[in-house]
Design a protein around this motif. Structure first.
Motif, short mmCIF file in Angstrom:
data_model
loop_
_atom_site.label_atom_id
_atom_site.label_comp_id
_atom_site.label_asym_id
_atom_site.label_seq_id
_atom_site.Cartn_x
_atom_site.Cartn_y
_atom_site.Cartn_z
N UNK A 1 25.75 74.04 18.11
CA UNK A 1 24.25 74.80 18.15
C UNK A 1 24.32 75.78 17.24
N UNK A 2 25.85 76.42 17.05
CA UNK A 2 25.62 78.00 17.13
C UNK A 2 26.52 77.70 16.45
N UNK A 3 26.26 78.74 15.20
CA UNK A 3 27.25 79.37 14.20
C UNK A 3 27.26 80.90 14.71
N UNK A 4 28.69 80.95 13.71
CA UNK A 4 29.10 82.65 13.83
C UNK A 4 28.44 83.49 13.18
N UNK A 5 27.72 84.64 14.70
CA UNK A 5 26.83 85.10 14.85
C UNK A 5 25.64 85.06 15.99
N UNK A 6 25.65 84.17 15.68
CA UNK A 6 24.22 83.62 16.98
C UNK A 6 24.68 83.83 17.51
N UNK A 7 23.47 83.55 18.42
CA UNK A 7 23.38 84.17 19.88
C UNK A 7 21.96 82.84 20.69
#
Length: 326
Positions: free
Chosen positions: A189-195
């Protein structure tokens, strides 16, 4: 020969004990490590057979044939043309591979092929829980592409060749950060840097709510559920997939373990907000209210990635389950 037979017997006894303890739950097995050990041991036997034991048997058979030839020639010189005994049977017995080589060196090519396929190409898994319903059901047998995200060394899982990056929406198999001997499967769901924010059963990525559309009810066959539940479509990046959301009131989301970078997550009564650190991913199950995932135990580091799940190749309870994974 007797020493090698005894040694092989001890090795097989150790293998049976290890598998038995694994099966009965006395310890967690490591199939990758086991395959590496079996490949190494059978390779040693194969090399010994190829360059020592087999040539020794052939030399012994040649000596036996030569001795029989000399005996017949000696008897023929004495006028005896008819000689009892057939050396061929004895020769074949000398050439016969002993059991401890047949069950080690003889298995090396098969074990090597399995080791290479499983370590670098494809690995089968069985879905044990309902955390990915409705995408994956309990009992689904899936294949995982192990080279999609890069080539990794077996056992230590060290990436040596990069390939594709994990994409938002991918269904990923990874080693559970709290216990790397256990494999988990969730959706990235979330990649590096995502909030990532999950609030009031709604998912937000970088401040934008991920839209969903109702698909009606889904009958959850999980023995712990066995009821109809609302089903929705959700689109993460290019991937449109289905999720389940339980309308019943839920307990507040809270972390169940201290985990690295836990200071990047804020827990409230409504949900959780996390900033995904570099080299890590935020994973969630499609069965949103019945999945322990990154909301509870934290981020998945890149070195824990095993591969991308891409197909259900069999479900013995429902043959219609066979097909690609979205």
């Amino acid at each position: 020969m007797k020493a090698m037979s005894a040694l092989t017997g001890l090795l097989y006894a150790a293998l049976i004990a290890y598998l038995g303890g694994w099966y009965t739950g006395y310890w967690n097995g490591n199939f990758s490590l086991l395959l590496l050990i079996l490949t190494t041991v059978t390779l040693g036997y194969w090399v010994a057979e190829r360059f020592h034991f087999q040539p020794a048997r052939r030399r012994a058979a040649a000596r036996l044939t030569e001795a029989d030839t000399q005996r017949r020639a000696s008897l023929a010189a004495q006028g005896i043309d008819r000689v009892d005994g057939d050396v061929e049977g004895a020769r074949q017995e000398v050439l016969r591979q002993p059991w401890w080589l047949d069950w080690t060196a003889g298995l090396f090519p098969v074990i090597l092929i399995v080791f290479l396929l499983r370590s670098f190409l494809f690995e089968p898994f069985k879905i044990p829980s309902g955390s990915m319903v409705p995408t994956l059901l309990i009992g689904d047998l899936i294949l995982v592409n192990k080279f999609h995200y890069g080539v990794r060394l077996p056992v230590i899982n060290k990436k040596i060749i990069s390939n594709h990056d994990v994409q938002r929406g991918d269904v990923v198999v990874f080693r559970y950060p709290q216990n790397p001997s256990i494999d988990y499967i969730k959706r990235a769901v979330g990649l590096p840097g995502d909030e990532i924010r999950y609030s009031n059963q709604r998912l937000y990525v970088n401040g934008k709510e991920i839209e969903t559309q109702s698909l009606g009810d889904f009958f959850d066959e999980d023995p712990n559920s066995m009821r109809f539940r609302p089903r929705f479509t959700e689109k993460l990046g290019p991937v449109e997939h289905e999720i389940l959301v339980d309308p019943a009131p839920r307990e507040a989301i809270r972390k169940i373990y201290d985990f690295p970078y836990s200071d990047q997550c804020t827990y409230t009564l409504d949900g959780v907000t996390c900033k995904v650190p570099a080299g890590h991913y935020f994973m969630m199950g499609d069965n949103r209210d019945n999945s322990q995932d990154s909301r509870y135990w934290g981020f998945v580091p890149d070195e824990n990635i095993v591969g991308r799940a891409f197909v259900v190749w069999m479900n013995f309870g429902n043959i219609k389950r066979v097909g690609s994974i979205r």
